[in-house]
Design an enzyme around this catalytic site. Sequence first.
Site, PDB file in Angstrom:
ATOM      1  N   LYS A 124       0.837  -1.210   0.000  1.00  0.00           N
ATOM      2  CA  LYS A 124       0.000   0.000   0.000  1.00  0.00           C
ATOM      3  C   LYS A 124       0.875   1.263   0.000  1.00  0.00           C
ATOM      4  O   LYS A 124       0.686   2.152  -0.827  1.00  0.00           O
ATOM      5  CB  LYS A 124      -0.945   0.011   1.229  1.00  0.00           C
ATOM      6  CG  LYS A 124      -1.913  -1.165   1.231  1.00  0.00           C
ATOM      7  CD  LYS A 124      -2.839  -1.141   2.419  1.00  0.00           C
ATOM      8  CE  LYS A 124      -2.171  -1.440   3.740  1.00  0.00           C
ATOM      9  NZ  LYS A 124      -1.648  -2.815   3.847  1.00  0.00           N
ATOM     10  N   THR A 125       1.826   1.321   0.929  1.00  0.00           N
ATOM     11  CA  THR A 125       2.712   2.488   0.987  1.00  0.00           C
ATOM     12  C   THR A 125       3.492   2.607  -0.322  1.00  0.00           C
ATOM     13  O   THR A 125       3.614   3.692  -0.891  1.00  0.00           O
ATOM     14  CB  THR A 125       3.691   2.353   2.170  1.00  0.00           C
ATOM     15  OG1 THR A 125       2.922   2.147   3.355  1.00  0.00           O
ATOM     16  CG2 THR A 125       4.540   3.584   2.349  1.00  0.00           C
ATOM     17  N   ASP A 169      -1.442   6.702   6.675  1.00  0.00           N
ATOM     18  CA  ASP A 169      -1.446   5.273   6.980  1.00  0.00           C
ATOM     19  C   ASP A 169      -2.377   5.005   8.156  1.00  0.00           C
ATOM     20  O   ASP A 169      -2.611   5.909   8.958  1.00  0.00           O
ATOM     21  CB  ASP A 169      -0.012   4.866   7.355  1.00  0.00           C
ATOM     22  CG  ASP A 169       0.305   3.459   6.889  1.00  0.00           C
ATOM     23  OD1 ASP A 169      -0.612   2.772   6.427  1.00  0.00           O
ATOM     24  OD2 ASP A 169       1.474   3.065   6.994  1.00  0.00           O
ATOM     25  N   THR A 218      -5.640  -1.510   7.101  1.00  0.00           N
ATOM     26  CA  THR A 218      -5.781  -2.966   7.109  1.00  0.00           C
ATOM     27  C   THR A 218      -7.211  -3.331   7.508  1.00  0.00           C
ATOM     28  O   THR A 218      -7.588  -4.486   7.476  1.00  0.00           O
ATOM     29  CB  THR A 218      -4.807  -3.590   8.127  1.00  0.00           C
ATOM     30  OG1 THR A 218      -4.916  -2.836   9.341  1.00  0.00           O
ATOM     31  CG2 THR A 218      -3.383  -3.546   7.641  1.00  0.00           C
ATOM     32  N   ARG A 277       6.430  -8.321   1.570  1.00  0.00           N
ATOM     33  CA  ARG A 277       7.332  -7.965   2.669  1.00  0.00           C
ATOM     34  C   ARG A 277       7.917  -9.222   3.293  1.00  0.00           C
ATOM     35  O   ARG A 277       9.106  -9.277   3.620  1.00  0.00           O
ATOM     36  CB  ARG A 277       6.600  -7.144   3.734  1.00  0.00           C
ATOM     37  CG  ARG A 277       7.536  -6.812   4.901  1.00  0.00           C
ATOM     38  CD  ARG A 277       6.880  -6.018   6.006  1.00  0.00           C
ATOM     39  NE  ARG A 277       6.600  -4.658   5.615  1.00  0.00           N
ATOM     40  CZ  ARG A 277       5.429  -4.072   5.775  1.00  0.00           C
ATOM     41  NH1 ARG A 277       4.423  -4.725   6.317  1.00  0.00           N
ATOM     42  NH2 ARG A 277       5.260  -2.829   5.412  1.00  0.00           N
TER      43      ARG A 277
HETATM   44  N1  LIG Z   1       4.007  -5.252  -5.890  1.00  0.00           N
HETATM   45  C1  LIG Z   1       5.218  -5.294  -5.348  1.00  0.00           C
HETATM   46  N2  LIG Z   1       6.293  -5.645  -6.092  1.00  0.00           N
HETATM   47  C2  LIG Z   1       7.511  -5.710  -5.515  1.00  0.00           C
HETATM   48  N3  LIG Z   1       7.773  -5.459  -4.221  1.00  0.00           N
HETATM   49  C3  LIG Z   1       6.742  -5.105  -3.446  1.00  0.00           C
HETATM   50  C4  LIG Z   1       5.423  -5.006  -3.968  1.00  0.00           C
HETATM   51  N4  LIG Z   1       4.600  -4.630  -2.973  1.00  0.00           N
HETATM   52  C5  LIG Z   1       5.360  -4.514  -1.877  1.00  0.00           C
HETATM   53  N5  LIG Z   1       6.647  -4.796  -2.150  1.00  0.00           N
HETATM   54  C6  LIG Z   1       7.754  -4.829  -1.178  1.00  0.00           C
HETATM   55  O1  LIG Z   1       7.193  -5.152   0.094  1.00  0.00           O
HETATM   56  C7  LIG Z   1       7.541  -4.193   1.084  1.00  0.00           C
HETATM   57  C8  LIG Z   1       6.292  -3.844   1.883  1.00  0.00           C
HETATM   58  O2  LIG Z   1       5.417  -3.039   1.109  1.00  0.00           O
HETATM   59  P1  LIG Z   1       4.633  -1.793   1.737  1.00  0.00           P
HETATM   60  O3  LIG Z   1       5.453  -1.133   2.781  1.00  0.00           O
HETATM   61  O4  LIG Z   1       4.193  -0.956   0.593  1.00  0.00           O
HETATM   62  O5  LIG Z   1       3.411  -2.538   2.389  1.00  0.00           O
HETATM   63  P2  LIG Z   1       2.102  -1.942   3.098  1.00  0.00           P
HETATM   64  O6  LIG Z   1       0.935  -2.549   2.405  1.00  0.00           O
HETATM   65  O7  LIG Z   1       2.203  -0.468   3.118  1.00  0.00           O
HETATM   66  O8  LIG Z   1       2.211  -2.543   4.554  1.00  0.00           O
HETATM   67  P3  LIG Z   1       1.598  -1.972   5.946  1.00  0.00           P
HETATM   68  O9  LIG Z   1       0.137  -2.273   5.951  1.00  0.00           O
HETATM   69  O10 LIG Z   1       2.341  -2.784   6.960  1.00  0.00           O
HETATM   70  O11 LIG Z   1       1.931  -0.519   5.990  1.00  0.00           O
HETATM   71  C9  LIG Z   1       8.111  -2.993   0.330  1.00  0.00           C
HETATM   72  O12 LIG Z   1       9.288  -2.566   0.940  1.00  0.00           O
HETATM   73  C10 LIG Z   1       8.420  -3.486  -1.067  1.00  0.00           C
HETATM   74  O13 LIG Z   1       9.797  -3.663  -1.237  1.00  0.00           O
HETATM   75 MG   LIG Z   2       2.517   0.790   4.722  1.00  0.00          MG
END
Ligand SMILES: Nc1ncnc2c1ncn2[C@@H]1O[C@H](COP(=O)(O)OP(=O)(O)OP(=O)(O)O)[C@@H](O)[C@H]1O
Ligand SMILES: [Mg+2]
Length: 398
Positions: A124-125, A169, A218, A277
């Site tokens: 998401k981030t 977030d 989430t 992740r």
């Molecule tokens: N589609 C993708 N392709 C490649 N790498 C990805 C992808 N999505 C996420 N990642 C990797 O996974 C890690 C986690 O992603 P991210 O921080 O965006 O998750 P999030 O959904 O924001 O999690 P949270 O809910 O914990 O904040 C990132 O550092 C990234 O390197």
């Molecule tokens: Mg995030």
Amino acid sequence: MAIISSKQPTPQQPEDSAVDSLVDLLSDVQAELPIAPQKGRRGTTQKAEKALELPTPTENELLKGDRSAEETQKQEEKIRPQSIKEYVGQKDLKDVLDIAIRAAKARGESMDHLLLYGPPGLGKTTMSLILASEMGVNCKISSAPSLERPRDIVGLLMNLQEGDVLFIDEIHRLPRVTEEILYPAMEDFRVEITIGKGQSARTRSLPLPKFTMVGATTKVGALSSPLRDRFGLIQRLRFYELDELTQIVLRTAALLDTPIDHTGAEEIARRARGTPRIANRLLKRVRDFSQVKEDGTINQSIASEALELFNVDPCGLDWTDRRMLSVMIERFNGGPVGLETMAASTGEDAQTIEEVYEPYLMQIGYLTRTPRGRMATAAAWKHLGFEPPAGGQLNLLG
Ligand SMILES: Nc1ncnc2c1ncn2[C@@H]1O[C@H](COP(=O)(O)OP(=O)(O)OP(=O)(O)O)[C@@H](O)[C@H]1O
Ligand SMILES: [Mg+2]
């Protein structure tokens, strides 16, 4: 309407100097910008990340202190995809955003507000940072727990520039008063501030630049409906398929200069709970293992040996997943068991169970939610080496 309590008028500050107070307030607010660095997030998600961290840091690692935390952060940024092209999977989401970005760019406008929801670690981030860079604008990152006071959000809003992306977030955790400031900000691009108290109170409506709000959560169900309704685009991120995660592992390994073959990447991907992740985290653990134990390319047997050592089973279940399922089976005959009972019996936090562990167990068909509680499915019984009860008891819906 948003109420910002400002300083009380003093004798030297006549009641009608509301504009002065506003200037004061805004400079205060600008001095206290709550833009949280990503690694500083608090709350459930961070707890959630912790819950799946593998393994617990050794004393030696802890002693390395801040420098290593900084390095880890740098490494994280290095492996985070920077463009839609590099972002693997989530085809539906990418298609929707691609159209929205192109249409907004063609009109010379900011994009509609976007709400992203889904379990932790699915990107998401990452997607909101990509969105800002594809739009050619800045992304201001914040998190609901750091926006407790009205002035926090007002400060953030007043510092936006035309077209900026404002990323919040854990948006389901915004306090009510902050939410109410966001309603006119999102809808009409203005912020309403009340200066002073009682009879001397005055309201000012200040225009804001057109910005794009990106909210991540989430728990989309915990969002109030007035807030949810103000997002023009609401998108769910789903767990990744095996081939997508394999691609992610291969991509990260290349960025980390780690030799790995396709079988090794697939073995890590299979145990990564559909989550990038976790895939990246497991890859780092396997890399350590192969560096110490062997040398050469990570293949399937090295990956599986390493992950066994770290207690990640071939389905990606870790110690806590297995404990949850075995408690359900051994103590409650497979359920139904209420969430609070599960939390008390396993010593895990109820929210972490609900937001981190359950979504994946449900996704792979090991757990179902019924009106009377959670149940372990026949597949879960078999996976843990138990004989499922005869007579279709597991099919009962509560
Ligand atoms: N589609 C993708 N392709 C490649 N790498 C990805 C992808 N999505 C996420 N990642 C990797 O996974 C890690 C986690 O992603 P991210 O921080 O965006 O998750 P999030 O959904 O924001 O999690 P949270 O809910 O914990 O904040 C990132 O550092 C990234 O390197
Ligand atoms: Mg995030």
